[in-house]
Design a protein around this motif. Structure first.
Motif, short mmCIF file in Angstrom:
data_model
loop_
_atom_site.label_atom_id
_atom_site.label_comp_id
_atom_site.label_asym_id
_atom_site.label_seq_id
_atom_site.Cartn_x
_atom_site.Cartn_y
_atom_site.Cartn_z
N ALA A 129 102.26 -67.25 59.03
CA ALA A 129 101.71 -68.50 59.57
C ALA A 129 100.37 -68.81 58.93
O ALA A 129 100.08 -69.96 58.58
CB ALA A 129 101.56 -68.39 61.09
N ARG B 265 107.20 -57.13 62.46
CA ARG B 265 107.75 -58.49 62.44
C ARG B 265 106.69 -59.51 62.87
O ARG B 265 106.55 -60.57 62.27
CB ARG B 265 108.97 -58.60 63.35
CG ARG B 265 109.68 -59.96 63.22
CD ARG B 265 110.68 -60.22 64.34
NE ARG B 265 111.70 -59.18 64.42
CZ ARG B 265 112.65 -59.16 65.34
NH1 ARG B 265 112.69 -60.11 66.27
NH2 ARG B 265 113.55 -58.20 65.37
N ASN B 266 105.94 -59.14 63.92
CA ASN B 266 104.87 -60.04 64.38
C ASN B 266 103.76 -60.15 63.35
O ASN B 266 103.17 -61.22 63.16
CB ASN B 266 104.29 -59.53 65.71
CG ASN B 266 105.27 -59.68 66.86
OD1 ASN B 266 106.17 -60.51 66.81
ND2 ASN B 266 105.11 -58.86 67.88
N SER C 99 107.98 -73.02 62.09
CA SER C 99 106.71 -73.70 62.35
C SER C 99 106.59 -75.04 61.66
O SER C 99 106.05 -76.00 62.20
CB SER C 99 105.53 -72.81 61.91
OG SER C 99 105.49 -71.63 62.64
N SER D 85 104.96 -62.49 60.82
CA SER D 85 104.88 -63.87 61.32
C SER D 85 103.44 -64.36 61.34
O SER D 85 103.16 -65.51 60.97
CB SER D 85 105.48 -63.95 62.73
OG SER D 85 106.87 -63.67 62.71
N LEU E 95 110.61 -66.27 59.00
CA LEU E 95 110.95 -66.93 60.26
C LEU E 95 109.91 -67.95 60.67
O LEU E 95 110.22 -69.08 61.05
CB LEU E 95 111.12 -65.87 61.36
CG LEU E 95 111.58 -66.36 62.73
CD1 LEU E 95 112.95 -67.01 62.64
CD2 LEU E 95 111.61 -65.20 63.71
N ILE E 96 108.63 -67.56 60.57
CA ILE E 96 107.57 -68.49 60.97
C ILE E 96 107.46 -69.63 59.97
O ILE E 96 107.11 -70.76 60.34
CB ILE E 96 106.22 -67.74 61.10
CG1 ILE E 96 105.25 -68.51 62.01
CG2 ILE E 96 105.58 -67.48 59.76
CD1 ILE E 96 105.65 -68.55 63.45
N SER F 249 99.36 -68.96 64.90
CA SER F 249 98.65 -67.76 64.47
C SER F 249 97.93 -67.07 65.63
O SER F 249 97.90 -65.84 65.72
CB SER F 249 97.63 -68.11 63.38
OG SER F 249 98.28 -68.59 62.23
N LEU G 249 100.51 -65.24 67.68
CA LEU G 249 101.08 -64.12 66.95
C LEU G 249 100.07 -63.00 66.75
O LEU G 249 100.43 -61.82 66.72
CB LEU G 249 101.61 -64.60 65.60
CG LEU G 249 102.84 -65.52 65.68
CD1 LEU G 249 103.11 -66.17 64.32
CD2 LEU G 249 104.06 -64.74 66.14
N GLY H 286 109.81 -61.60 59.16
CA GLY H 286 108.92 -62.26 60.11
C GLY H 286 108.16 -63.40 59.47
O GLY H 286 107.99 -64.48 60.06
N ALA H 287 107.70 -63.20 58.23
CA ALA H 287 107.01 -64.26 57.50
C ALA H 287 107.95 -65.42 57.22
O ALA H 287 107.57 -66.60 57.31
CB ALA H 287 106.44 -63.71 56.20
N ALA I 278 109.85 -70.03 71.45
CA ALA I 278 109.72 -70.32 70.02
C ALA I 278 110.33 -71.67 69.67
O ALA I 278 109.71 -72.48 68.96
CB ALA I 278 110.38 -69.21 69.21
#
Length: 497
Positions: free
Chosen positions: A407, A399-400, A283, A403, A278-279, A51, A54, A275-276, A26
């Motif tokens: 993303a 979480r994914n 990113s 993310s 974090l990305i 994306s 993920l 998760g959203a 990451a």
């Protein structure tokens, strides 16, 4: 269940290697992305690099979790790592943004097994009290990757080439496979198995359509076009068929009864929003530091490093807090840290510099460490061995999913806002979103006219601030969710030893 003959310290070391591989992936890719885009082009596809990875990670996490409950953790973990390494190798050979995105799909297909199965193995080997302590040790992996990741990313980009950010996964993955294969021993129930593959197919179809809607809507696919209505239809029908399939499947990929436990529901919804977040940070922050602040890839990596330092520090503290004040209060402290970190990003500017961005990343890391440790330990302590794989995977899935959707959504917002700004600047006939590639390369940026550079930098600044307001909103939702976490957490669950 895990056999007593399992060498716990050695297997734990292998798990930490696998987690390190995932964690450093990451930080390195995020740091190298500006250089990758500068070399391959296609800034409008920037978010698809994340994306694509993920999406497949998310879509396969639940399958791997269910397979691990049926066939054991060891074989599923090894298969996942092998696929991940094949994808990593091919990513390093990508010659265009399209091929890179395709290989990231393959890499994500294997990554769906790495983190959830690794976390499940730890849950199998240790008791509830030990898990709270061991999560702090596991999170130290993020601290090590925080120091090495951006440093190696900057080194590869500036001295060698960005291709090595993918190839460095190979020795780590091979070592993890060997150790787990030799020293993890399990006792698996040899009963008849039924896998819900159809549910996974409907999920992938529906979420793929949703991501196209979020990323390309208003840019390459007009909102009022027949293509957009078709995508909306595919998403709606696919999600309906997925839910119907899960309700009638003998071995559902997503057992809805898990969600009857309030601690699991809150933990999974919290994983979605964090998760959203974090990305959104990892990113797009390097693009701001390199494109707007005109700093190097190494400096951009530093601004992300502090997040990965804050994470293990907080996770270590969380392991102790969980036993003293419980999951809810520990998570609330994490929610406050997330809001503080998001405020730093909302107020980020060229004048404030990379130190300001690094401070925001640090608080985000603190929040992630406190909340995600609470989520995982809470879930694993609520269910038995037979459901621990899918329960852990469901949290990783959420979480994914967060993310992936983050993303797509935040990337779509970035592209839409930047496109609108360029069109309104009067230079719409001369510039496009993909010209932002030039900002991410110091030599090309120096050859650009001041007017064009000013328009692109101002547009990128405004667009990224809109993205960070989205991050702030997700932070507030995360805090609100944990308020409803049970005060008295269920102490169930068996160690599997």
């Amino acid at each position: 269940m895990v056999s007593k003959s399992t060498r716990r310290p050695i297997v734990l070391a292998a798990i930490m290697i696998a987690m390190f591989m995932s964690a450093i992936e990451a930080t390195i890719v995020s740091t190298a992305m500006p250089s990758i885009v500068s070399d391959l082009g296609g800034f409008s596809s920037y978010s698809w690099v994340f994306s694509a990875y993920l999406l497949m990670n998310m879509a396969t996490t639940l399958i791997y979790g269910k397979l691990s409950d049926l066939y054991g953790r060891r074989p599923i973990f090894i298969i996942g790592v092998v696929i991940f390494l094949i994808g990593s190798t091919l990513c390093g050979f990508a010659t265009s943004m399209e091929t890179l995105i395709a290989f990231r799909f393959l890499q994500g297909l294997g990554a769906g097994a790495v983190m959830p199965i690794a976390s499940t193995i730890v849950g199998d080997m240790y008791t509830k009290e030990e898990r709270a302590q061991i999560q702090g040790y596991l999170s130290s992996v993020w601290g090590i990757s925080a120091v090495l990741g951006p440093a190696l990313g900057g080194f590869f980009v500036e001295v060698l080439s960005w291709h090595y950010v993918f190839w460095m996964n190979i020795p780590l993955g091979v070592l993890a496979i060997i150790v787990v294969g030799l020293y993890l021993h399990e006792e698996v129930d040899n009963r008849k198995r039924e896998i819900d593959y159809l549910g996974s197919v409907w999920l992938v179809i529906s979420l793929s359509a949703l991501m196209f809607i979020l990323v390309e809507g208003g840019i390459h696919i007009p909102w009022s076009s027949s293509r957009m209505f078709t995508l909306i239809g595919i998403f709606s029908i696919g999600m309906f068929l997925f839910i119907r399939q899960e309700r009638k499947a003998t071995e559902p990929m997503m057992p809805f009864e898990l969600w009857k436990e309030r601690s699991i529901t809150i933990s999974n919804l919290g994983a979605l929003t964090t998760g959203a977040m974090l990305i959104g940070v990892s990113s797009f922050l390097p693009a701001f530091v390199q494109g707007v602040m005109e700093r190097s890839a190494t400096v951009a990596g530093f601004t992300l490093t502090t997040m990965s330092i804050g994470w293990p520090i907080a996770a270590t503290i969380a392991g102790r807090l969980l036993l003293k004040i419980g999951y809810r209060k520990t998570s609330l402290f994490g929610g406050i840290a997330l809001i503080i970190g998001a405020i730093f990003f909302v107020t980020l500017s060229l004048e404030r510099g990379p130190i300001w961005a690094a401070c925001g990343s640090f608080f985000i890391g603190i929040g992630m460490g406190l909340m995600n440790t609470s989520f995982i330990v809470s879930i694993q302590s609520t269910v038995s061995w037979k459901l621990r794989g899918i329960a852990t995977a469901s949290n990783m899935f959420m979480r994914n999913l967060g993310s992936a959707l983050g993303a797509a959504l935040l990337g779509g917002i970035l592209n839409s806002r930047l496109h609108a700004y360029i069109q309104n600047s009067g230079l719409g006939s001369e510039l496009s979103i993909n010209d932002t590639n030039v900002l991410l390369d110091a030599k090309q940026r120096a050859q650009m006219s001041e007017q064009m550079k000013s328009v692109l930098q101002e547009g990128l600044t405004i667009s990224l601030h809109t993205v960070y307001w989205g991050v702030f909103l997700f932070a507030c939702i995360s805090f609100f969710l944990v308020i409803f976490m049970p005060i008295s957490d269920k102490q169930g669950g068996e160690t599997g030893r």
